[in-house]
Design an enzyme around this catalytic site. Sequence first.
Site, short mmCIF file in Angstrom:
data_model
loop_
_atom_site.label_atom_id
_atom_site.label_comp_id
_atom_site.label_asym_id
_atom_site.label_seq_id
_atom_site.Cartn_x
_atom_site.Cartn_y
_atom_site.Cartn_z
CG PHE A 145 -1.92 1.22 1.05
CD1 PHE A 145 -3.10 1.08 0.35
CD2 PHE A 145 -1.60 2.45 1.57
CE1 PHE A 145 -3.95 2.17 0.15
CE2 PHE A 145 -2.45 3.56 1.38
CZ PHE A 145 -3.63 3.41 0.68
CG ASP A 230 5.87 3.92 1.67
OD1 ASP A 230 5.86 4.64 2.68
OD2 ASP A 230 4.89 3.79 0.90
CE LYS A 259 0.07 6.59 6.65
NZ LYS A 259 -1.31 6.92 6.29
C1 LIG Z 1 3.07 2.91 3.56
C2 LIG Z 1 2.22 4.02 3.02
N1 LIG Z 1 2.62 4.71 1.95
C3 LIG Z 1 1.90 5.71 1.44
C4 LIG Z 1 0.68 6.07 1.99
C5 LIG Z 1 -0.11 7.18 1.38
O1 LIG Z 1 -0.14 8.30 2.20
P1 LIG Z 1 -1.24 9.44 1.98
O2 LIG Z 1 -2.57 8.86 2.40
O3 LIG Z 1 -0.79 10.56 2.87
O4 LIG Z 1 -1.22 9.81 0.53
C6 LIG Z 1 0.21 5.37 3.10
C7 LIG Z 1 -1.09 5.73 3.72
O5 LIG Z 1 -1.68 4.97 4.45
C8 LIG Z 1 1.00 4.32 3.64
O6 LIG Z 1 0.58 3.62 4.69
#
Ligand SMILES: Cc1ncc(COP(=O)(O)O)c(C=O)c1O
Length: 404
Positions: A145, A230, A259
């Site tokens: 994700f 990530d 976040k």
């Molecule tokens: C591992 C990871 N990458 C990227 C994102 C995307 O972040 P955003 O919702 O701020 O676009 C999330 C969101 O849950 C995430 O958990």
Amino acid sequence: MIKDEVRTPTAVRDAQRWTAHSYNPLPVVISSAEGAWVTDVDGRRYLDCLAGYSALNFGHRHPRLVEAAHAQLDRLTLTSRAFIHDQFADFCRELSQLCGKELVLPMNTGAEAVESGIKVARKWGYQVKGVAAEQANIVVAEGNFHGRTTTIISFSTDEDARADFGPYTPGFRLVAYGDLAALTAAIDENTVAVLLEPIQGEQGVIVPPAGYLPDVRRVCTDQNVLLIADEIQSGLGRTGTTFACEHEAVVPDMYLLGKALGGGIVPVSAVVADADVLGVLQPGQHGSTFGGNPLAAAVATEVVRLLATGEFQRRSAELGARLHAGLRALVGKGLLAVRGRGLWAGLDIDPALMTGRAASERLMSRGVLAKDTHGSTIRLAPPLVITEEEIDHAVAQLAAILTE
Ligand SMILES: Cc1ncc(COP(=O)(O)O)c(C=O)c1O
């Protein structure tokens, strides 16, 4: 038990009426919060065990973060990157130093950081590695994700996230998460990066097998491929270290952060890497109106300073041990499995007992907020300011719903 709703049903109905239904929230309408606790429109208090999917690592309205935001609101909020503002250099320098890297590319949302990381990796591939034009590929993991943009969902394996949003962006190769042989086989001379979550959050807090991340690091180095971590959900203290990669002494070529970087106040994300990688970007090649704005920079600098104390990482490690001990004791008593690190846990509830949604609703009725992810899995990610007593309280409520 929670009862006597006065404003909640109408507020829930109104929220549903005026929004696209891309979420299925729990029927709780929050109006204020402090630390690990939120209060709803009917005055009921709940222990927040989701913490904005890790965006609230420092709790709601941490005094130092609120103070930094207030002070900045009174001076300067936005300039655009057409000019430089006085909060920018501190933010970029301190975040670079926290990451042990040379440069920061500031953005806003997590998905933007991922998109930016993909663009930088591709450009690095063409300009530094010498990949033939238009041929770059990036290896990604099943169950990933990384956000919701069209490019990112192009390599999602979640049909809900992906279906009917095509045509999809090419250039990604999916391999099973945790399978080194598959990852190695997927890499060829056109591979510019491996993009991974060091722990897959949305998938249910999936920790890869021990040794996997160091092996991936070694393969990437051997093959001249960038390792992109990530750490948008796993990073910034969540797992008991600043980065989840640290548990296995892995240093990626690029961190993607988001976040918690915004302190639960403003969206702030970033790509952090050395100059031989991020240096491929030249003026006009990438940007964001709000990326690195003064308010975001002021709050995020304070976030970095909080993390630099090590206090939150320590709390996450110590209190996480308590949380996991409490949860492990419930395995076989309604829980099938518990995974995670630090103050982060994925719990598989016995599907014969209830769905994850039903479990979240029952926890809510007992004053604990958590959220199901897939099927009967629940994710717990309380703010790192949670206390021992509050952890015990959350575990006790979970035990209660498993037996009631
Ligand atoms: C591992 C990871 N990458 C990227 C994102 C995307 O972040 P955003 O919702 O701020 O676009 C999330 C969101 O849950 C995430 O958990």
